[in-house]
Scaffold this motif. Structure first.
Motif, mmCIF file in Angstrom:
data_model
loop_
_atom_site.group_PDB
_atom_site.id
_atom_site.type_symbol
_atom_site.label_atom_id
_atom_site.label_comp_id
_atom_site.label_asym_id
_atom_site.label_seq_id
_atom_site.Cartn_x
_atom_site.Cartn_y
_atom_site.Cartn_z
ATOM 1 N N SER A 193 0.842 -1.202 0.000
ATOM 2 C CA SER A 193 0.000 0.000 0.000
ATOM 3 C C SER A 193 0.878 1.253 0.000
ATOM 4 O O SER A 193 1.924 1.307 0.634
ATOM 5 N N SER A 194 0.443 2.274 -0.710
ATOM 6 C CA SER A 194 1.205 3.515 -0.762
ATOM 7 C C SER A 194 0.927 4.389 0.464
ATOM 8 O O SER A 194 1.580 5.391 0.672
ATOM 9 N N ARG A 195 -0.051 4.012 1.258
ATOM 10 C CA ARG A 195 -0.377 4.799 2.452
ATOM 11 C C ARG A 195 0.535 4.368 3.590
ATOM 12 O O ARG A 195 0.354 3.299 4.151
ATOM 13 N N ARG A 196 1.504 5.190 3.907
ATOM 14 C CA ARG A 196 2.443 4.868 4.971
ATOM 15 C C ARG A 196 1.848 5.253 6.314
ATOM 16 O O ARG A 196 0.842 5.929 6.403
ATOM 17 N N GLY A 197 2.533 4.818 7.375
ATOM 18 C CA GLY A 197 2.051 5.085 8.723
ATOM 19 C C GLY A 197 2.243 6.533 9.128
ATOM 20 O O GLY A 197 2.770 7.353 8.381
ATOM 21 N N CYS A 198 1.832 6.826 10.340
ATOM 22 C CA CYS A 198 1.964 8.172 10.888
ATOM 23 C C CYS A 198 3.428 8.487 11.124
ATOM 24 O O CYS A 198 4.211 7.610 11.461
ATOM 25 N N ARG A 199 3.791 9.741 10.973
ATOM 26 C CA ARG A 199 5.166 10.162 11.249
ATOM 27 C C ARG A 199 5.409 10.306 12.745
ATOM 28 O O ARG A 199 6.500 10.088 13.216
ATOM 29 N N VAL A 200 4.383 10.709 13.463
ATOM 30 C CA VAL A 200 4.520 10.876 14.911
ATOM 31 C C VAL A 200 4.303 9.537 15.595
ATOM 32 O O VAL A 200 3.839 8.592 14.989
ATOM 33 N N MET A 201 4.661 9.463 16.868
ATOM 34 C CA MET A 201 4.430 8.242 17.636
ATOM 35 C C MET A 201 2.934 7.939 17.612
ATOM 36 O O MET A 201 2.121 8.769 17.997
ATOM 37 N N SER A 202 2.591 6.786 17.142
ATOM 38 C CA SER A 202 1.200 6.454 16.892
ATOM 39 C C SER A 202 0.500 5.883 18.122
ATOM 40 O O SER A 202 1.062 5.092 18.854
ATOM 41 N N GLN A 203 -0.737 6.308 18.303
ATOM 42 C CA GLN A 203 -1.609 5.762 19.334
ATOM 43 C C GLN A 203 -2.792 5.110 18.648
ATOM 44 O O GLN A 203 -3.011 5.306 17.457
ATOM 45 N N SER A 204 -3.573 4.376 19.413
ATOM 46 C CA SER A 204 -4.786 3.766 18.882
ATOM 47 C C SER A 204 -6.000 4.375 19.564
ATOM 48 O O SER A 204 -5.990 4.599 20.771
ATOM 49 N N PHE A 205 -7.032 4.644 18.772
ATOM 50 C CA PHE A 205 -8.245 5.283 19.268
ATOM 51 C C PHE A 205 -9.468 4.513 18.796
ATOM 52 O O PHE A 205 -9.457 3.924 17.720
ATOM 53 N N THR A 206 -10.529 4.567 19.581
ATOM 54 C CA THR A 206 -11.817 4.036 19.130
ATOM 55 C C THR A 206 -12.561 5.166 18.426
ATOM 56 O O THR A 206 -12.238 6.343 18.620
ATOM 57 N N MET A 207 -13.573 4.817 17.651
ATOM 58 C CA MET A 207 -14.381 5.850 17.006
ATOM 59 C C MET A 207 -15.098 6.697 18.056
ATOM 60 O O MET A 207 -15.319 7.877 17.853
ATOM 61 N N GLU A 208 -15.421 6.094 19.193
ATOM 62 C CA GLU A 208 -16.060 6.851 20.277
ATOM 63 C C GLU A 208 -15.140 7.945 20.792
ATOM 64 O O GLU A 208 -15.583 9.049 21.098
ATOM 65 N N GLU A 209 -13.846 7.637 20.908
ATOM 66 C CA GLU A 209 -12.876 8.646 21.351
ATOM 67 C C GLU A 209 -12.732 9.755 20.312
ATOM 68 O O GLU A 209 -12.701 10.936 20.646
ATOM 69 N N VAL A 210 -12.660 9.365 19.045
ATOM 70 C CA VAL A 210 -12.528 10.339 17.967
ATOM 71 C C VAL A 210 -13.748 11.258 17.915
ATOM 72 O O VAL A 210 -13.620 12.459 17.692
ATOM 73 N N ALA A 211 -14.923 10.695 18.180
ATOM 74 C CA ALA A 211 -16.172 11.463 18.090
ATOM 75 C C ALA A 211 -16.204 12.656 19.038
ATOM 76 O O ALA A 211 -16.924 13.624 18.798
ATOM 77 N N LYS A 212 -15.410 12.619 20.100
ATOM 78 C CA LYS A 212 -15.366 13.737 21.056
ATOM 79 C C LYS A 212 -14.655 14.963 20.471
ATOM 80 O O LYS A 212 -14.799 16.063 20.982
ATOM 81 N N HIS A 213 -13.876 14.751 19.424
ATOM 82 C CA HIS A 213 -13.079 15.828 18.821
ATOM 83 C C HIS A 213 -13.820 16.377 17.603
ATOM 84 O O HIS A 213 -13.424 16.170 16.464
ATOM 85 N N ASN A 214 -14.909 17.086 17.867
ATOM 86 C CA ASN A 214 -15.794 17.528 16.782
ATOM 87 C C ASN A 214 -16.121 19.018 16.875
ATOM 88 O O ASN A 214 -17.169 19.451 16.438
ATOM 89 N N LYS A 215 -15.183 19.787 17.451
ATOM 90 C CA LYS A 215 -15.421 21.219 17.635
ATOM 91 C C LYS A 215 -14.334 22.047 16.943
ATOM 92 O O LYS A 215 -13.229 21.571 16.733
#
Length: 91
Positions: free
Chosen positions: A1-23
């Motif tokens: 795949s041409s999509r490489r990983g994150c450049r920064v130290m990577s963490q794992s999140f649930t969609m529920e956690e991501v949903a809080k960041h909507n402002k």
């Protein structure tokens, strides 16, 4: 795949956690299983802030892919990647 990983130290999140960041000032989007903190990119986005805010806290992969060239993330947003999504089983 041409999509490489994150450049920064990577963490794992649930969609529920991501949903809080909507402002304004705290906006995350999910693209192809990766989580991007686009908070400081909202005013710079060529398509306007509103286009991103519609998908803040959500997976925007299909909408994103429909209007952006494939290499745009690698070129412009690799440093905004904060982690990956934990896929949770839906029963």
């Amino acid at each position: 795949s041409s999509r490489r990983g994150c450049r920064v130290m990577s963490q794992s999140f649930t969609m529920e956690e991501v949903a809080k960041h909507n402002k304004d000032g705290d906006a995350w989007v999910v693209l192809h299983g990766k989580v991007y903190d686009v908070s400081d990119f909202l005013d710079e986005h060529p398509g306007g802030k509103k286009a991103i805010m519609m998908f803040a806290g959500k997976d925007a992969s299909s909408e994103f892919e429909a209007i952006h060239p494939p290499d745009v993330l690698e070129e412009h947003a690799a440093d905004k990647c904060v982690g990956t999504i934990i896929r949770t089983a839906k029963l």
